[in-house]
Design an enzyme around this catalytic site. Structure first.
Site, short mmCIF file in Angstrom:
data_model
loop_
_atom_site.label_atom_id
_atom_site.label_comp_id
_atom_site.label_asym_id
_atom_site.label_seq_id
_atom_site.Cartn_x
_atom_site.Cartn_y
_atom_site.Cartn_z
N HIS A 16 9.30 -2.17 -8.08
CA HIS A 16 8.20 -1.29 -7.93
C HIS A 16 6.93 -1.76 -7.25
O HIS A 16 6.09 -1.21 -7.69
CB HIS A 16 7.90 -0.78 -9.50
N GLU B 219 3.61 -2.51 12.83
CA GLU B 219 3.40 -0.97 12.43
C GLU B 219 4.34 -0.46 13.49
O GLU B 219 5.14 0.69 12.95
CB GLU B 219 2.16 -0.67 12.51
N LYS C 115 -11.47 -7.41 11.95
CA LYS C 115 -10.25 -6.97 11.66
C LYS C 115 -9.33 -7.62 12.63
O LYS C 115 -9.56 -8.14 13.67
CB LYS C 115 -9.97 -5.33 12.06
N SER D 82 -10.04 -4.90 16.28
CA SER D 82 -10.58 -3.38 16.28
C SER D 82 -11.68 -3.32 17.28
O SER D 82 -12.64 -4.33 17.43
CB SER D 82 -10.77 -3.16 14.75
#
Ligand code: ARG
Length: 461
Positions: free
Chosen positions: A157, A291, A284, A278
């Site tokens: 979970h 992704e 970042k 970024s």
């Protein structure tokens, strides 16, 4: 002007929009090598059977070789009015060798030709993917071996459940990839039959030798039903099913990389090689490759859905609908190849933060099951009762803000007087993983056995 390949009964050219919707050369030119290989095998067989003269066959072979080098050199002009790769090649052959070219299409049709070409293409792609997947497994098993004893939180979970080893977690993907390879191998074995000689749909009256063309092209055997052979696209559906499952597996890995590398987790680092910055937030480090691996599963599954819907309800035998089998498959199989390569790259690149992993592994009383198991093993308490006692000790730990291994013995004895000092030997995360020695369990010894077994297999391939 009507089409010179089939325009005998046509007096005028197709409408521009007809040509546009009909032509497949924009994408099926990718099949050029398979198309030429198929034609060469067919021409050799026709000559061997005495269906065409040896001199014609020789001219055809030489002409096809010339076309192959023209295409590879980039000097071949693909023409949309010639519809597809088959007629582009044949038309160029006529320019190169004259009338002999017209003998190549004896005893075949574009229907068995395209079915043959595409099977060859999918077979080549499956072979290339298999090698890439083996490389991914190697990357995973090597990283797993190096991290056989690196403790990390195991989740259910996405909540901390029990400590596991990072090596064990990576080896899970070796098993998944093994099943992916085996599914692709099954698909390959089933697709490896040669449709050539099925002609348009009914077979041919010429005395062809289908065993000869099948074996020249590396097929196990010729297909046994001409109607099925020209209208079957199971090999596309099956390969894309296997590709979709593989893409889903790698999307799960990619998602884990996204989670692990998020500063809130901070379990794993990717280097500059597999992250991007970024344009506005200087701090970042984004896991874009992960992704995109996660996202590309979408187009691969989309291609599977596309071909399933194209084939659904299609009457036998060939219909032009089936020309829609290619673009989705080309795109999906290229995407999968990229996804596998990027996954292997990330596996090799990533560095676990062993300290943070260990600290996270101990959070949330993750060794509570070890305590319950100890009560069963050392004190012969039934598991259900042990579960209850452990729950009460966890409650005390939570109340006092302590880790389980720091709860004083007196507090434990207050819950159950039978508990003794030995209990502390099972409460650390290391003790926990070291104890999971059941076959396939997370203990470093098990992980090493599995990783070494796989590396031996993979290095022997
Ligand atoms: N370009 C066609 C395809 O991809 C080749 C077969 C055409 N056959 C036909 N009867 N028009 O399906």
């Amino acid at each position: 002007m009507s089409n010179k390949m089939w325009g005998g009964r046509f007096t005028s050219a197709p409408d521009a929009i007809m040509e546009e919707i009909n032509a497949s050369i924009g994408f099926d030119q990718r099949l050029y090598a398979q198309d030429i290989a198929g034609s060469k095998a067919h021409a050799a067989m026709l000559a061997a059977q005495g269906i065409i003269a040896a001199e014609d066959a020789q001219k055809i072979q030489d002409g096809l070789d010339t076309i192959l080098s023209e295409i590879e050199a980039g000097s071949f002009t693909f023409r949309r009015e010639l519809e597809d790769i088959h007629m582009n090649v044949e038309s160029r052959l006529a320019e190169l060798i004259g009338a002999s070219a017209g003998r190549l299409h004896t005893a075949r049709s574009r229907n068995d030709q395209v079915a043959t070409d595409f099977r060859l293409y999918v077979r080549d792609t499956v072979d290339a993917l298999d090698a890439q997947l083996a490389d991914l497994q190697k990357a995973l098993a090597e990283k797993a071996l190096a991290n056989a004893a690196t403790v990390m939180p195991g989740f259910t979970h996405l909540q901390t459940a029990q400590p596991v080893t990072f090596g064990h977690h990576l080896m899970a993907y070796v098993e998944m990839t093994a099943r992916d390879r085996s599914r692709l191998k099954d698909a390959r074995a089933r697709l490896n039959e040669c449709p050539l000689g099925s002609a348009a749909l009914a077979g041919t009256s010429f005395p062809i030798d289908r065993e000869a063309t099948a074996s020249a092209l590396g097929f196990a055997r010729p297909t046994a039903n001409s109607l099925d052979a020209v209208s079957d696209r199971d090999f596309v559906m099956e390969t894309l099913s296997a590709a979709s499952i593989c893409a889903v597996h790698l999307s799960r890995f990619a998602e884990e990389v996204v989670i692990w590398t998020s500063p809130s987790f901070g379990l794993v680092k990717l280097s500059d090689a597999f992250t991007t910055g970024s344009s506005i937030m200087p701090q970042k480090r984004n896991p874009d490759a992960a992704e995109l691996v996660r996202a590309k599963a979408g187009r691969i599954i989309g291609a599977l859905t596309g071909i399933l819907v194209v084939m659904k309800g299609l009457p036998l035998a060939y219909a032009k609908d089936m020309q829609e089998d290619k673009e989705g498959a080309f795109d999906a199989l290229s995407a999968l190849s990229l996804v596998v390569a990027a996954s292997a790259g990330m596996v090799r690149d990533l560095t676990p933060d062993a300290e943070r992993m260990k600290a996270a592994a101990g959070q949330g009383y993750s060794t509570a099951t070890d305590l319950a198991d100890w009560l069963v093993r050392a004190l012969n308490i039934p598991f259900r009762e042990a579960h209850h006692i452990t729950g009460r000790i966890v409650g005390i730990a939570a109340e006092k803000g302590l880790a389980l291994e720091d709860v004083p013995l007196a507090d434990m004895k207050a819950v159950d007087a039978r508990i003794n000092d030995d209990v502390y030997s099972v409460l650390s995360v290391e003790c926990s993983v070291n104890s999971r020695v059941s076959y396939g369990g997370t203990a470093p010894s098990q992980v090493r056995t599995q990783a070494e077994r796989w590396l031996k297999l993979l290095n022997g391939e």
